[in-house]
Design a protein around this motif. Structure first.
Motif, PDB file in Angstrom:
ATOM      1  N   UNK A   1       0.814  -1.209   0.180  1.00 17.19           N
ATOM      2  CA  UNK A   1      -0.189   0.027   0.042  1.00 17.19           C
ATOM      3  C   UNK A   1       0.959   1.122  -0.022  1.00 17.19           C
ATOM      4  N   UNK A   2       0.429   2.245  -0.783  1.00 22.03           N
ATOM      5  CA  UNK A   2       1.287   3.415  -0.700  1.00 22.03           C
ATOM      6  C   UNK A   2       0.849   4.229   0.467  1.00 22.03           C
ATOM      7  N   UNK A   3       1.615   5.236   0.678  1.00 20.72           N
ATOM      8  CA  UNK A   3       1.211   5.962   2.011  1.00 20.72           C
ATOM      9  C   UNK A   3       0.016   6.841   1.902  1.00 20.72           C
ATOM     10  N   UNK A   4      -0.275   7.180   0.492  1.00 17.28           N
ATOM     11  CA  UNK A   4      -1.675   7.717   0.313  1.00 17.28           C
ATOM     12  C   UNK A   4      -2.675   6.900   0.605  1.00 17.28           C
ATOM     13  N   UNK A   5      -2.788   5.641   0.280  1.00 15.75           N
ATOM     14  CA  UNK A   5      -3.813   4.570   0.657  1.00 15.75           C
ATOM     15  C   UNK A   5      -3.964   4.411   1.931  1.00 15.75           C
ATOM     16  N   UNK A   6      -2.950   4.417   2.770  1.00 14.88           N
ATOM     17  CA  UNK A   6      -2.915   4.222   4.065  1.00 14.88           C
ATOM     18  C   UNK A   6      -3.686   5.391   4.782  1.00 14.88           C
ATOM     19  N   UNK A   7      -3.178   6.475   4.280  1.00 15.37           N
ATOM     20  CA  UNK A   7      -3.881   7.726   5.028  1.00 15.37           C
ATOM     21  C   UNK A   7      -5.307   7.837   4.646  1.00 15.37           C
ATOM     22  N   UNK A   8      -5.833   7.441   3.565  1.00 13.27           N
ATOM     23  CA  UNK A   8      -7.140   7.244   3.056  1.00 13.27           C
ATOM     24  C   UNK A   8      -7.838   6.221   3.536  1.00 13.27           C
ATOM     25  N   UNK A   9      -7.390   5.366   4.241  1.00 15.22           N
ATOM     26  CA  UNK A   9      -8.334   4.004   4.750  1.00 15.22           C
ATOM     27  C   UNK A   9      -8.304   2.802   4.292  1.00 15.22           C
ATOM     28  N   UNK A  10      -7.453   2.564   3.259  1.00 14.04           N
ATOM     29  CA  UNK A  10      -7.197   1.297   2.698  1.00 14.04           C
ATOM     30  C   UNK A  10      -6.384   0.394   3.406  1.00 14.04           C
ATOM     31  N   UNK A  11      -6.839  -1.040   3.202  1.00 15.18           N
ATOM     32  CA  UNK A  11      -6.141  -2.032   4.010  1.00 15.18           C
ATOM     33  C   UNK A  11      -6.008  -3.144   3.081  1.00 15.18           C
ATOM     34  N   UNK A  12      -4.814  -4.023   3.285  1.00 16.51           N
ATOM     35  CA  UNK A  12      -4.790  -5.245   2.529  1.00 16.51           C
ATOM     36  C   UNK A  12      -5.796  -6.109   3.127  1.00 16.51           C
ATOM     37  N   UNK A  13      -6.293  -7.192   2.123  1.00 14.81           N
ATOM     38  CA  UNK A  13      -7.167  -8.135   2.664  1.00 14.81           C
ATOM     39  C   UNK A  13      -6.268  -9.487   2.422  1.00 14.81           C
ATOM     40  N   UNK A  14      -5.017  -9.532   1.823  1.00  9.48           N
ATOM     41  CA  UNK A  14      -4.111 -10.504   1.665  1.00  9.48           C
ATOM     42  C   UNK A  14      -2.652  -9.785   1.578  1.00  9.48           C
ATOM     43  N   UNK A  15      -1.863 -10.284   2.885  1.00 13.48           N
ATOM     44  CA  UNK A  15      -0.854  -9.909   3.120  1.00 13.48           C
ATOM     45  C   UNK A  15       0.336 -10.541   2.221  1.00 13.48           C
ATOM     46  N   UNK A  16       0.170 -11.343   1.122  1.00 10.13           N
ATOM     47  CA  UNK A  16       0.896 -11.946   0.457  1.00 10.13           C
ATOM     48  C   UNK A  16       1.837 -12.927   1.138  1.00 10.13           C
ATOM     49  N   UNK A  17       1.639 -13.300   2.306  1.00  9.86           N
ATOM     50  CA  UNK A  17       2.489 -14.466   3.174  1.00  9.86           C
ATOM     51  C   UNK A  17       1.695 -15.339   3.649  1.00  9.86           C
ATOM     52  N   UNK A  18       0.605 -14.949   4.045  1.00 11.55           N
ATOM     53  CA  UNK A  18      -0.294 -16.085   4.829  1.00 11.55           C
ATOM     54  C   UNK A  18      -1.856 -16.030   4.435  1.00 11.55           C
ATOM     55  N   UNK A  19      -2.687 -16.918   5.100  1.00 10.91           N
ATOM     56  CA  UNK A  19      -3.994 -16.879   4.694  1.00 10.91           C
ATOM     57  C   UNK A  19      -4.664 -15.932   5.706  1.00 10.91           C
ATOM     58  N   UNK A  20      -4.118 -15.248   6.571  1.00 10.10           N
ATOM     59  CA  UNK A  20      -4.779 -14.402   7.680  1.00 10.10           C
ATOM     60  C   UNK A  20      -5.969 -13.775   7.134  1.00 10.10           C
TER      61      UNK A  20
END
Length: 455
Positions: free
Chosen positions: A236-255
């Motif tokens: 995620x870019x800093x802009x996305x984090x600032x605007x409330x985005x979050x990852x649903x898949x972290x690329x490493x686990x099924x969390x």
């Protein structure tokens, strides 16, 4: 006296900053001739008149580019550009590439291009991967920026290419934010686009004040809530984090994920490797082998983006408002963004009027898309589903909006009534639900699954 002294010091400081910024700019065009530039790939002409580069369209030739002889890595570029006629599509290459042997020795320019679009489509400032991957940032992603470009007037383009990020402005308006790591170095290029009609020969595109910064670069932060397109893996870019985005898949686990109708993530079939979430190929049947997976969290109004890569002939889907309450066999019930190889899977020809094709609202609304905006099997496509608080819903494919409807409207319910979903009461109208990735027996890859809750 003290106030006057502070005012004087402030003015001196501002003058020093302005002077430093001015000194930091380097003119790429001297206003007199085309020293440091060369024309490639087509037969349109470029000449200098009254401190302006005039590019003149020639009928019967391909896109022509005036490219810098010097190559650049990180930079901030500003260019003034003017178009007087709707036929004079243009663009500015950033880190452009050139293959002199392509097209039977005519040469081919390819790479990042920032669009100048005089048509009613109004995608000026958007980002197109010329002669390679196609559109990445059409202005369906930022409709507010469509009015920035002015036909028949000088337009100031600002392009910041720093690291793996390209950001664009037109006349001060924030336009595109793109993260990609394909080209780290290349030339600056000014385009005269090929024309379709002989009567448009002689039309001109104008450029002036071509200037660049390459040292002590300070990226400009976007202030607005601008959608970010990224081909990188699960960042995620800093802009996305600032605007409330979050990852649903972290690329490493099924969390954050589990099997549909299960308490845990499937033990087989779904794999996580090299930042990609992949459903393995089985027998092509629906949700009877390894099973669908769903988010552990539920969502109501949201902006969901995801990258997907299909194999030839593959079928899958991203569902939303999945409640897991129907107790049905097969895939869990929900609204579905269809993922399909339209050319090689029979489902594309079933349903009604193409409503089972790629990016459609499956079995309900056909995605109105052009083939040129879709990448072929084995290449990554960007999908997006936006559900607004007022229940308006949009589907996108590679940044282009292809479906729009309102959940619960009479028009929507009429479509449900003639679909396979008519047996489900209030289908697709739940207040909230899970996001689902479907196992349809074909190999499909996912990455960059991210979401923003809308309020």
């Amino acid at each position: 006296m003290k106030f006057k002294l502070l005012t004087l010091l402030l003015l001196l400081s501002l003058n020093q900053i302005a002077s430093a910024q001015k000194e930091n700019w380097k003119n790429l065009f001297n206003g007199k001739d085309l020293s440091g530039w060369k024309a490639v790939a087509g037969k349109a002409t470029f000449e200098v008149k009254d401190g302006t580069i005039e590019g003149t369209a020639v009928f019967g030739t391909g896109n022509t580019f005036l490219v810098s002889e010097e190559m650049y890595t990180d930079f901030i570029l500003e260019v003034d550009l003017k178009i007087n006629h709707i036929s004079s599509n243009s663009g500015i290459m950033a880190r452009g590439q050139f293959n002199p042997d392509a097209r039977n020795g005519q040469g081919l320019v390819y790479g990042y291009q920032i669009e100048a679009d005089p048509t009613p489509r109004a995608w000026s400032g958007g980002i197109y991967d010329e002669a390679r991957r196609g559109w990445f940032y059409p202005l369906d992603l930022n409709p507010a920026a469509k009015s920035a470009f002015k036909m028949g007037e000088w337009n100031t383009y600002r392009i910041e290419a720093i690291g793996n990020t390209i950001k664009t402005w037109v006349n001060g308006q924030e336009v595109a934010y793109f993260m990609d790591d394909m080209d780290a170095k290349g030339f600056i290029g000014l385009q005269v686009h090929a024309i379709q009609k002989q009567e448009d020969e002689g039309r001109k595109t104008y450029f002036r004040n071509v200037r660049i910064q390459t040292e002590n670069l300070k990226p400009t932060s976007f202030k607005g809530d601008v959608f970010v397109v990224s081909t990188l893996k699960n960042e995620l870019s800093d802009l996305e984090k600032k605007n409330g985005w979050k990852l649903l898949f972290d690329g490493k686990s099924s969390q954050g994920w589990k099997g549909a109708y299960k308490e845990s993530f499937p033990e087989k079939g779904w794999t996580i490797n090299d930042g990609e979430l992949t459903i393995q190929k089985s027998d092509g049947s629906e949700s009877t082998n390894f099973g669908d997976i769903v988010t552990t969290e539920k969502f109501s109004a949201f902006d969901l983006a995801f990258d997907f890569k299909i194999t030839e002939g593959a079928n899958s889907g991203v569902k939303y408002f999945v409640t897991l309450s129907e107790g049905n066999s097969g895939s869990a019930i929900g609204l579905e963004y269809q993922i399909l190889d339209d050319a090689n899977h029979p489902d594309a020809k079933q349903g009604i009027n193409g409503n089972r094709t790629l990016a459609s609202l499956y079995d309900l609304i056909k995605a109105e898309k052009q083939a040129r905006f879709v990448r072929k099997p084995g290449e990554w496509n960007q999908g997006r589903v936006v559900v607004y608080p007022d229940n308006k819903v949009e589907h996108y494919i590679n940044g282009v909006k292809v479906v729009e409807y309102v959940r619960g409207s009479q028009e929507y319910r009429d479509l449900v009534a003639i679909s396979k979903y008519k047996i489900w009461k209030n289908f697709g109208e739940a207040a909230e639900g899970h996001i689902l990735l479907q196992d349809h027996g074909d190999e499909v890859h996912y990455k960059n699954i991210k979401i923003k809750v809308l309020k």
